[in-house]
Design a protein around this motif. Structure first.
Motif, PDB file in Angstrom:
ATOM      1  N   SER A 425       5.668   5.597  -0.087  1.00  0.00           N
ATOM      2  CA  SER A 425       5.727   5.626  -1.550  1.00  0.00           C
ATOM      3  C   SER A 425       6.687   4.560  -2.044  1.00  0.00           C
ATOM      4  CB  SER A 425       6.182   7.002  -2.037  1.00  0.00           C
ATOM      5  OG  SER A 425       6.459   6.964  -3.426  1.00  0.00           O
ATOM      6  N   GLN A 426       6.153   3.506  -2.626  1.00  0.00           N
ATOM      7  CA  GLN A 426       6.998   2.452  -3.172  1.00  0.00           C
ATOM      8  C   GLN A 426       7.812   2.964  -4.364  1.00  0.00           C
ATOM      9  OE1 GLN A 426       7.464  -0.573  -1.734  1.00  0.00           O
ATOM     10  NE2 GLN A 426       6.197   0.334  -0.138  1.00  0.00           N
ATOM     11  N   LYS A 427       7.234   3.880  -5.113  1.00  0.00           N
ATOM     12  CA  LYS A 427       7.952   4.427  -6.267  1.00  0.00           C
ATOM     13  C   LYS A 427       9.195   5.185  -5.812  1.00  0.00           C
ATOM     14  CE  LYS A 427       5.770   5.668  -9.949  1.00  0.00           C
ATOM     15  NZ  LYS A 427       4.897   6.342 -10.945  1.00  0.00           N
ATOM     16  N   ARG A 428       9.043   6.064  -4.850  1.00  0.00           N
ATOM     17  CA  ARG A 428      10.201   6.827  -4.351  1.00  0.00           C
ATOM     18  C   ARG A 428      11.183   5.902  -3.627  1.00  0.00           C
ATOM     19  NH1 ARG A 428       7.491  10.483  -2.405  1.00  0.00           N
ATOM     20  NH2 ARG A 428       7.305   9.756  -0.275  1.00  0.00           N
ATOM     21  N   ASN A 429      10.667   4.961  -2.861  1.00  0.00           N
ATOM     22  CA  ASN A 429      11.542   4.028  -2.131  1.00  0.00           C
ATOM     23  C   ASN A 429      12.475   3.264  -3.075  1.00  0.00           C
ATOM     24  OD1 ASN A 429      10.194   4.806   0.155  1.00  0.00           O
ATOM     25  ND2 ASN A 429       9.172   2.849   0.526  1.00  0.00           N
ATOM     26  N   SER A 430      12.019   3.033  -4.326  1.00  0.00           N
ATOM     27  CA  SER A 430      12.813   2.233  -5.255  1.00  0.00           C
ATOM     28  C   SER A 430      14.142   2.902  -5.606  1.00  0.00           C
ATOM     29  CB  SER A 430      12.014   1.971  -6.535  1.00  0.00           C
ATOM     30  OG  SER A 430      11.846   3.166  -7.293  1.00  0.00           O
ATOM     31  N   LEU A 431      14.258   4.195  -5.380  1.00  0.00           N
ATOM     32  CA  LEU A 431      15.498   4.904  -5.712  1.00  0.00           C
ATOM     33  C   LEU A 431      16.650   4.571  -4.765  1.00  0.00           C
ATOM     34  CD1 LEU A 431      14.109   8.456  -6.617  1.00  0.00           C
ATOM     35  CD2 LEU A 431      14.771   6.619  -8.175  1.00  0.00           C
ATOM     36  N   ILE A 432      16.358   3.920  -3.662  1.00  0.00           N
ATOM     37  CA  ILE A 432      17.434   3.582  -2.722  1.00  0.00           C
ATOM     38  C   ILE A 432      18.447   2.640  -3.376  1.00  0.00           C
ATOM     39  CG2 ILE A 432      16.315   1.570  -1.675  1.00  0.00           C
ATOM     40  CD1 ILE A 432      18.353   4.286   0.165  1.00  0.00           C
ATOM     41  N   GLN A 433      18.037   1.906  -4.400  1.00  0.00           N
ATOM     42  CA  GLN A 433      18.958   0.977  -5.072  1.00  0.00           C
ATOM     43  C   GLN A 433      20.154   1.711  -5.664  1.00  0.00           C
ATOM     44  OE1 GLN A 433      17.451  -0.631  -8.948  1.00  0.00           O
ATOM     45  NE2 GLN A 433      15.661   0.673  -8.543  1.00  0.00           N
ATOM     46  N   GLN A 530      -4.202   5.213   5.420  1.00  0.00           N
ATOM     47  CA  GLN A 530      -2.866   5.472   5.948  1.00  0.00           C
ATOM     48  C   GLN A 530      -2.657   4.762   7.287  1.00  0.00           C
ATOM     49  OE1 GLN A 530      -0.584   6.731   4.102  1.00  0.00           O
ATOM     50  NE2 GLN A 530      -0.817   8.903   3.694  1.00  0.00           N
ATOM     51  N   HIS A 531      -3.685   4.740   8.121  1.00  0.00           N
ATOM     52  CA  HIS A 531      -3.599   3.989   9.378  1.00  0.00           C
ATOM     53  C   HIS A 531      -3.261   2.526   9.098  1.00  0.00           C
ATOM     54  CE1 HIS A 531      -6.717   6.978  11.294  1.00  0.00           C
ATOM     55  NE2 HIS A 531      -5.536   7.536  11.094  1.00  0.00           N
ATOM     56  N   ARG A 532      -3.986   1.946   8.177  1.00  0.00           N
ATOM     57  CA  ARG A 532      -3.821   0.519   7.891  1.00  0.00           C
ATOM     58  C   ARG A 532      -2.497   0.233   7.188  1.00  0.00           C
ATOM     59  NH1 ARG A 532     -10.068  -0.184   5.787  1.00  0.00           N
ATOM     60  NH2 ARG A 532     -11.036  -0.491   7.851  1.00  0.00           N
ATOM     61  N   GLN A 533      -2.086   1.143   6.324  1.00  0.00           N
ATOM     62  CA  GLN A 533      -0.821   0.932   5.633  1.00  0.00           C
ATOM     63  C   GLN A 533       0.349   1.029   6.610  1.00  0.00           C
ATOM     64  OE1 GLN A 533      -0.524   3.045   1.983  1.00  0.00           O
ATOM     65  NE2 GLN A 533       1.439   2.144   1.429  1.00  0.00           N
ATOM     66  N   MET A 534       0.256   1.935   7.555  1.00  0.00           N
ATOM     67  CA  MET A 534       1.284   2.014   8.589  1.00  0.00           C
ATOM     68  C   MET A 534       1.358   0.707   9.365  1.00  0.00           C
ATOM     69  SD  MET A 534       1.495   4.620  11.836  1.00  0.00           S
ATOM     70  CE  MET A 534       2.474   4.207  13.286  1.00  0.00           C
ATOM     71  N   ARG A 562      -3.956   5.883  -2.442  1.00  0.00           N
ATOM     72  CA  ARG A 562      -2.897   6.866  -2.624  1.00  0.00           C
ATOM     73  C   ARG A 562      -3.484   8.109  -3.282  1.00  0.00           C
ATOM     74  NH1 ARG A 562      -1.132   7.046  -8.014  1.00  0.00           N
ATOM     75  NH2 ARG A 562       0.830   8.045  -7.416  1.00  0.00           N
ATOM     76  N   MET A 563      -2.717   9.178  -3.289  1.00  0.00           N
ATOM     77  CA  MET A 563      -3.135  10.403  -3.955  1.00  0.00           C
ATOM     78  C   MET A 563      -2.463  10.488  -5.323  1.00  0.00           C
ATOM     79  SD  MET A 563      -4.908  13.272  -2.981  1.00  0.00           S
ATOM     80  CE  MET A 563      -4.451  13.926  -1.376  1.00  0.00           C
ATOM     81  N   ASN A 564      -3.180  11.031  -6.312  1.00  0.00           N
ATOM     82  CA  ASN A 564      -2.515  11.318  -7.581  1.00  0.00           C
ATOM     83  C   ASN A 564      -2.226  12.816  -7.670  1.00  0.00           C
ATOM     84  OD1 ASN A 564      -4.835  12.635  -8.520  1.00  0.00           O
ATOM     85  ND2 ASN A 564      -5.494  10.923  -9.801  1.00  0.00           N
ATOM     86  N   VAL A 565      -1.559  13.232  -8.748  1.00  0.00           N
ATOM     87  CA  VAL A 565      -1.054  14.599  -8.816  1.00  0.00           C
ATOM     88  C   VAL A 565      -2.149  15.640  -9.028  1.00  0.00           C
ATOM     89  CG1 VAL A 565       1.238  13.926  -9.574  1.00  0.00           C
ATOM     90  CG2 VAL A 565      -0.538  14.347 -11.278  1.00  0.00           C
ATOM     91  N   VAL A 566      -3.352  15.209  -9.356  1.00  0.00           N
ATOM     92  CA  VAL A 566      -4.453  16.158  -9.505  1.00  0.00           C
ATOM     93  C   VAL A 566      -5.394  16.097  -8.306  1.00  0.00           C
ATOM     94  CG1 VAL A 566      -4.336  16.245 -12.014  1.00  0.00           C
ATOM     95  CG2 VAL A 566      -5.747  14.499 -10.913  1.00  0.00           C
ATOM     96  N   GLY A 567      -4.874  15.598  -7.193  1.00  0.00           N
ATOM     97  CA  GLY A 567      -5.619  15.648  -5.946  1.00  0.00           C
ATOM     98  C   GLY A 567      -6.736  14.642  -5.818  1.00  0.00           C
ATOM     99  N   LYS A 568      -6.697  13.579  -6.608  1.00  0.00           N
ATOM    100  CA  LYS A 568      -7.715  12.539  -6.530  1.00  0.00           C
ATOM    101  C   LYS A 568      -7.170  11.340  -5.770  1.00  0.00           C
ATOM    102  CE  LYS A 568     -10.897  14.544  -9.130  1.00  0.00           C
ATOM    103  NZ  LYS A 568     -12.237  14.923  -8.611  1.00  0.00           N
ATOM    104  N   VAL A 569      -8.025  10.711  -4.976  1.00  0.00           N
ATOM    105  CA  VAL A 569      -7.649   9.511  -4.231  1.00  0.00           C
ATOM    106  C   VAL A 569      -7.936   8.302  -5.106  1.00  0.00           C
ATOM    107  CG1 VAL A 569      -8.093   8.119  -2.173  1.00  0.00           C
ATOM    108  CG2 VAL A 569      -8.091  10.620  -2.017  1.00  0.00           C
ATOM    109  N   VAL A 570      -6.918   7.472  -5.311  1.00  0.00           N
ATOM    110  CA  VAL A 570      -7.040   6.305  -6.190  1.00  0.00           C
ATOM    111  C   VAL A 570      -6.444   5.094  -5.486  1.00  0.00           C
ATOM    112  CG1 VAL A 570      -6.961   7.694  -8.294  1.00  0.00           C
ATOM    113  CG2 VAL A 570      -4.825   6.818  -7.303  1.00  0.00           C
ATOM    114  N   ALA A 571      -6.713   3.925  -6.034  1.00  0.00           N
ATOM    115  CA  ALA A 571      -6.141   2.692  -5.492  1.00  0.00           C
ATOM    116  C   ALA A 571      -4.651   2.640  -5.790  1.00  0.00           C
ATOM    117  CB  ALA A 571      -6.846   1.479  -6.082  1.00  0.00           C
ATOM    118  N   SER A 572      -3.885   2.116  -4.836  1.00  0.00           N
ATOM    119  CA  SER A 572      -2.457   1.946  -5.056  1.00  0.00           C
ATOM    120  C   SER A 572      -2.220   0.911  -6.137  1.00  0.00           C
ATOM    121  CB  SER A 572      -1.764   1.503  -3.766  1.00  0.00           C
ATOM    122  OG  SER A 572      -1.835   2.524  -2.791  1.00  0.00           O
ATOM    123  N   ASP A 573      -1.084   1.029  -6.802  1.00  0.00           N
ATOM    124  CA  ASP A 573      -0.740   0.081  -7.859  1.00  0.00           C
ATOM    125  C   ASP A 573      -0.549  -1.320  -7.288  1.00  0.00           C
ATOM    126  OD1 ASP A 573      -0.794   2.222  -9.565  1.00  0.00           O
ATOM    127  OD2 ASP A 573       1.372   2.607  -9.382  1.00  0.00           O
TER     128      ASP A 573
END
Length: 573
Positions: A425-433, A530-534, A562-573
């Motif tokens: 999650s790039q969004k969550r990772n950004s909090l490390i700053q 997920q395989h490819r992103q890893m 990526r997954m959204n909060v309503v359980g749908k698979v969508v393209a990453s930002d």
């Protein structure tokens, strides 16, 4: 013949010592043997270690009992011969792992350990069952030209020492650094630390059913190897990976409390380098690979690992204890899964990998097998080290003190940022700053102010952002999502409500059986992504060493999903 990579730095030779007095002794102080130092990224070439450097750095059993004694250790067999000496009083256990270990022999795929990326792992424990030594290499065990890596716990430093041996340009072992080098700027993701990202021993598949290991769930049989390998002691006397799993976990449990202690001053009043502790909570420092654990008598459906959907191992763990429900109906149809594999041309391919996502071959493959991994739902999930450190930061015993360095609420607030994507999650990772901006924290009454300091930084940043009116929070910033939990007096019940709604949406998508429903296929596509992103994530992609680890597919490589909060698979930002 095409060359396939036969060695690995991710599961090679380990040597772990615990509960043994490793104070400097005459063996290390008077080590006359020539030992080289070569820390990739730091050193340009191997150099002979000076006596004082050996005395300071090499106080583990491998250095003291083998290297400094000048004993031959050019093969796993030679190491085994020494450690099997009755004077050590060790109990030995032997394991086998092979990415192609469940691929049957055929005209196109003959019996061959190398074609299946086979490795041995051997462990030695004392009479009380305390793990003492791990060793591993490619078969056969008497091969003296194999790449070897040794990891030994040094009690005096409370770190793991790393050693490597190449047949070229010299046959000597060299010291390749210790755990602390895993996080130094020049050596992150380099050398031994290309796979041992946090400087500890790893077992990529750390949970049942251990997709590529010979285990109680799937034995690697004699039929896939030559007679010589069948009679090789590590293969002949192999036992299941279920006995290795707790030993590897024990190595981390040995190391990490001392790692935390190294960030606390002598009188337990200050914490330094806060971000190095909180990175285990905020970012994906490493991953493990987990697959479906088949239910006895159920051949028609299967479930994904729970950590695929959410950071379940932490959030429902005993120290946070959220009470949400993962529906029993989150089951995939085996028939639909087989159809999906056929439609997407899923296949296991033996070749040398290339490309950013390691989804292509350097040369024509040696063989191809239609289908996927032995167990379904094989996917990267939360790493054991991240789960362990999250729990230790909540509560850890150090020098007879019970420290509570961060609260369950703080960890939940972090993990609920983009919660439906527990890894990558790039969004969550950004909090490390914000953890980096804090730098140091204080301890009073055995509790620290790390969480409040980081939360204050996040609050300040959020005040400068445009207000988010998204009721689902999915488009809100990382800071806004964090504060939604952090500022909530009833955070636990409200978080459980959000997670339950998320799983109800997933359940609805999976359970739909009409022709227009694509829910199951969408989640299977996310699995492939997920395989490819890893593979594309530095340094996590170093764990994708062999082409048989994940299946190839005709699905588009980009964008990542990526997954959204309503359980749908969508393209990453």
């Amino acid at each position: 013949m095409n060359r396939i990579r036969l060695f690995t730095r991710c599961i090679v030779v380990f040597l772990l010592v615990v509960n043994i007095n490793m104070a400097q002794s005459s063996e290390s102080a008077n080590c006359s043997s020539t030992i080289y130092r070569f820390i990739e990224g730091q050193d340009s070439q191997p150099t002979v270690m000076a006596p004082e450097e050996k005395t300071k750095e090499l106080n583990d059993v491998f250095a003291k009992s083998i290297l400094c004694s000048g004993l031959p250790a050019a093969s796993l067999k030679q190491i085994t011969t020494h450690l099997d000496n009755p004077s050590h009083d060790f109990v030995k256990k032997q394991y086998v792992v092979a990415e192609g270990g469940q691929i049957p022999v055929s005209t196109a795929i003959p019996s061959s350990a190398s074609l299946r990326n086979m490795r041995y792992t051997v462990s030695w424990a004392d009479v009380h069952g305390t793990p003492m030594v791990f060793g591993s290499s490619s078969p056969p065990s008497d091969n003296t030209s194999n790449f070897l890596q040794v990891i030994a716990f040094d009690e005096s430093k409370q770190r793991f020492n790393f050693y490597e041996r190449f047949d070229y340009p010299r046959t000597d072992y060299f010291w390749a650094g210790d755990s602390s080098w895993a996080r130094k700027k020049k050596t992150i993701g380099v050398g031994c630390f290309d796979c041992h990202h946090n400087g500890v021993p790893i077992m990529k598949e750390l949970k049942i059913p251990w997709n590529n290991w010979s285990s109680e769930r799937a034995n690697i049989t004699n039929s896939i190897v030559s007679l010589k390998i069948q009679n090789d002691p590590p293969f002949k006397n192999r036992i299941g990976a279920q006995e290795l799993e707790p030993t590897i976990k024990g190595a981390s449990s040995k190391y990490y409390p001392n790692f935390i202690r190294s960030h606390i001053n002598d009188n337990f009043t200050q914490i330094t380098n806060v971000s190095e502790l909180l990175r285990f909570v905020i970012v994906t420092t490493t991953v493990n690979l987990e697959s479906t654990n088949p239910l006895p008598g159920n051949a028609n459906t299967f479930a994904f690992p729970k950590d695929f959907w959410i950071a379940d191992s932490i959030l429902r763990g005993p120290l946070i204890g959220l009470d949400y429900n993962i529906p029993q109906g989150l089951m995939f149809s085996v028939d639909n899964y087989k159809k999906f594999l056929k439609t997407t041309d899923s296949r296991l391919v033996q070749c040398s990998l290339k490309g950013a996502t390691k989804s292509a071959c350097v040369e024509p493959p040696q063989f191809t097998v239609l289908g996927s991994t032995h167990f379904a739902g094989f996917t990267p999930v939360l790493g054991n080290e991240d789960v362990l450190m999250s729990n230790l930061l909540i509560r850890v015993g150090i020098e007879r003190k019970l420290l509570k360095l961060i609260s369950p609420k703080f960890i939940t607030a972090i993990l609920m940022v983009d919660f439906q994507n527990p890894i990558f999650s790039q969004k969550r990772n950004s909090l490390i700053q914000y953890a980096k901006a804090v730098g140091t924290a204080t301890i009073a009454n055995n509790s620290s102010n790390m969480a409040s300091l980081v939360a204050s930084k996040i609050t300040t940043a959020s005040s400068q952002q445009e207000k988010c009116n998204d009721i689902t929070l999915d488009t809100c910033t990382a800071e806004q999502q964090f504060l939604f939990v952090w500022e909530d007096a009833n955070w636990k019940a409200n978080t459980e409500k959000r997670i339950n709604a998320y799983f109800q949406a997933i359940d609805k998508n999976i359970s739909c059986t009409t022709e227009s429903c694509t829910g199951q296929d969408e989640y299977l596509k996310l699995l492939v992504s997920q395989h490819r992103q890893m593979a594309a994530t530095t340094p996590l992609g170093n764990l994708v060493e062999f082409s048989l680890l994940f299946p190839f597919s005709s699905l588009p490589i980009s964008p990542f999903l990526r997954m959204n909060v309503v359980g749908k698979v969508v393209a990453s930002d």
